[in-house]
Design a protein around this motif. Structure first.
Motif, mmCIF file in Angstrom:
data_model
loop_
_atom_site.group_PDB
_atom_site.id
_atom_site.type_symbol
_atom_site.label_atom_id
_atom_site.label_comp_id
_atom_site.label_asym_id
_atom_site.label_seq_id
_atom_site.Cartn_x
_atom_site.Cartn_y
_atom_site.Cartn_z
ATOM 1 N N LEU A 116 0.871 -1.180 0.000
ATOM 2 C CA LEU A 116 0.000 0.000 0.000
ATOM 3 C C LEU A 116 0.909 1.232 0.000
ATOM 4 O O LEU A 116 1.581 1.514 0.991
ATOM 5 N N TYR A 123 -0.470 -4.310 -5.589
ATOM 6 C CA TYR A 123 -0.260 -3.034 -4.903
ATOM 7 C C TYR A 123 -1.473 -2.144 -5.091
ATOM 8 O O TYR A 123 -2.270 -2.323 -6.020
ATOM 9 N N HIS A 124 -1.570 -1.176 -4.185
ATOM 10 C CA HIS A 124 -2.570 -0.124 -4.378
ATOM 11 C C HIS A 124 -1.881 1.213 -4.155
ATOM 12 O O HIS A 124 -1.094 1.381 -3.224
ATOM 13 N N ASN A 125 -2.170 2.118 -5.054
ATOM 14 C CA ASN A 125 -1.587 3.450 -5.019
ATOM 15 C C ASN A 125 -2.610 4.361 -5.670
ATOM 16 O O ASN A 125 -3.353 3.912 -6.536
ATOM 17 N N ARG A 132 -8.062 -1.090 -3.112
ATOM 18 C CA ARG A 132 -7.612 -1.195 -1.722
ATOM 19 C C ARG A 132 -8.289 -2.380 -1.021
ATOM 20 O O ARG A 132 -7.652 -3.116 -0.261
ATOM 21 N N LEU A 173 -6.661 -5.553 -2.088
ATOM 22 C CA LEU A 173 -5.339 -5.637 -1.467
ATOM 23 C C LEU A 173 -5.449 -6.189 -0.048
ATOM 24 O O LEU A 173 -4.722 -7.105 0.351
ATOM 25 N N LEU A 203 3.003 -1.372 4.456
ATOM 26 C CA LEU A 203 2.542 0.021 4.361
ATOM 27 C C LEU A 203 3.722 0.920 4.046
ATOM 28 O O LEU A 203 4.713 0.937 4.770
#
Ligand code: DGY
Length: 326
Positions: A153, A175-177, A196, A199, A208
């Motif tokens: 994240l 991944y999350h962005n 998200r 994820l 994180l």
């Protein structure tokens, strides 16, 4: 007469010497943050400062430092700055991205592996003289890292360095962005963007790597922890406050997640004492970037930023470009 600058906390003597060739340096040679009142008082007649993450620079401090032109943080994170107030006052703010990416990524992996394979608990147990002989069945079972799903994240430079290391473990990386990486960057670290929620649901190891801000305060709380797999581990080397520590302690106590590797805490160093009682948490004292070479690189970059700012050049890591007159 030389321009007056403040170095807010002990850094490397060679760098203080380097700065002293250009400037009149007021140096706090103690590796302890100046109390807020002393920081404001010593900054009052300065034109620039080398700051550390423990030095809060906000509107009240700026109001007392009318000559200030630049504050140069020795950290990639800059939540100790009120950036809006600095920009409003026309003060350049800089940080130290890049030089600590690999070292911090290594720390993520140290915590991830230690948490997954229960390294710290096993070490303590052995030292306590409890090892009576090799066991097969009840032998400190951990979780496999290889072929597991790594969830990241916050996919900046450090996130990508963490992801690249996962290639050697044959992991799936999601991944999350806010912003999706370009295709070639995704391919370089074999990572796939997911929502998200996905994820949280899919990660065996959730790392994180976000900056701390009001927008990321308690981003991981009780409901996010409840969405994770019971076998998952949470790794935080970013900042305390992104995780609601109370909710995390509860989740670890109730074994709603399997473990955590934590380098940062809310209110550090005064972390919640309940952390110390958890056998499924590996705790380190904010050492993410802490190798000699990397800390030297960070401090040198901060000094470069300061020298540039006071020589009329654009500092390489300027956070608020509108303050640079050019
Ligand atoms: C950073 O750079 O933000 C780290 O937390 C300090 O090493």
């Amino acid at each position: 007469m030389k321009t007056k600058i403040l170095v807010c906390r002990a850094i490397f003597p060679a760098l203080v010497e380097r700065l002293s060739t250009h400037f009149d340096v007021d140096y706090n040679d103690q590796d302890a943050a100046l109390p807020a009142e002393q920081l404001a008082a010593r900054l009052a007649d300065k034109v620039a400062a080398i700051t550390l993450l423990s030095d809060r620079i906000d509107a009240a401090v700026l109001a007392r430092a009318p000559a200030l032109k630049a504050v140069c943080n020795v950290a990639v994170g800059y939540n100790n700055f009120d950036l809006e107030a600095l920009t409003g006052a026309g003060v350049m703010a800089t940080n130290t991205p890049g030089v600590l990416d690999d070292t911090t990524a290594d720390t993520v992996w140290a915590l991830l592996l230690a948490s997954a394979r229960r390294v710290v608990g096993a070490d303590k147990w052995l030292r306590a003289g409890q090892w009576q002989g090799w066991q097969f069945h009840d032998n400190w079972f951990g979780n496999d890292v290889h072929h597991a799903t790594l969830g990241i994240l916050g996919m900046g430079r450090i996130g990508q360095a963490v992801a690249r290391r996962a290639l050697g473990f044959d992991m799936r990386v999601v991944y999350h962005n806010r912003h999706r990486l370009a295709d070639d960057a995704e391919q370089a670290c074999n990572a796939t963007w997911v929502s998200r929620d996905e994820l949280l649901r899919e990660a065996d190891f959730l790392v994180l790597l976000l900056p701390y801000s009001p927008a990321t305060h308690h981003l991981i709380g009780a409901s996010e922890l409840a969405a994770m797999k019971p076998s998952a581990h949470l790794i935080n080397v970013a900042r305390g406050g992104i995780v609601d520590d109370d909710a995390l302690i509860d989740a670890l106590q109730q074994r709603r997640i399997a473990g955590a590797g934590l380098d940062v805490f809310e209110n550090e160093p005064a972390l919640d004492g309940r952390f110390l009682t958890l056998d499924n948490a590996v705790l380190t004292p904010h050492i993410g970037s802490s190798t000699y070479a990397t800390r030297l690189g960070m401090a040198s970059l901060a000094a470069d930023n300061l020298v540039a700012a006071l020589s009329g050049k654009r500092p390489p890591n300027l956070l608020n470009p509108s303050t640079f007159a050019g």
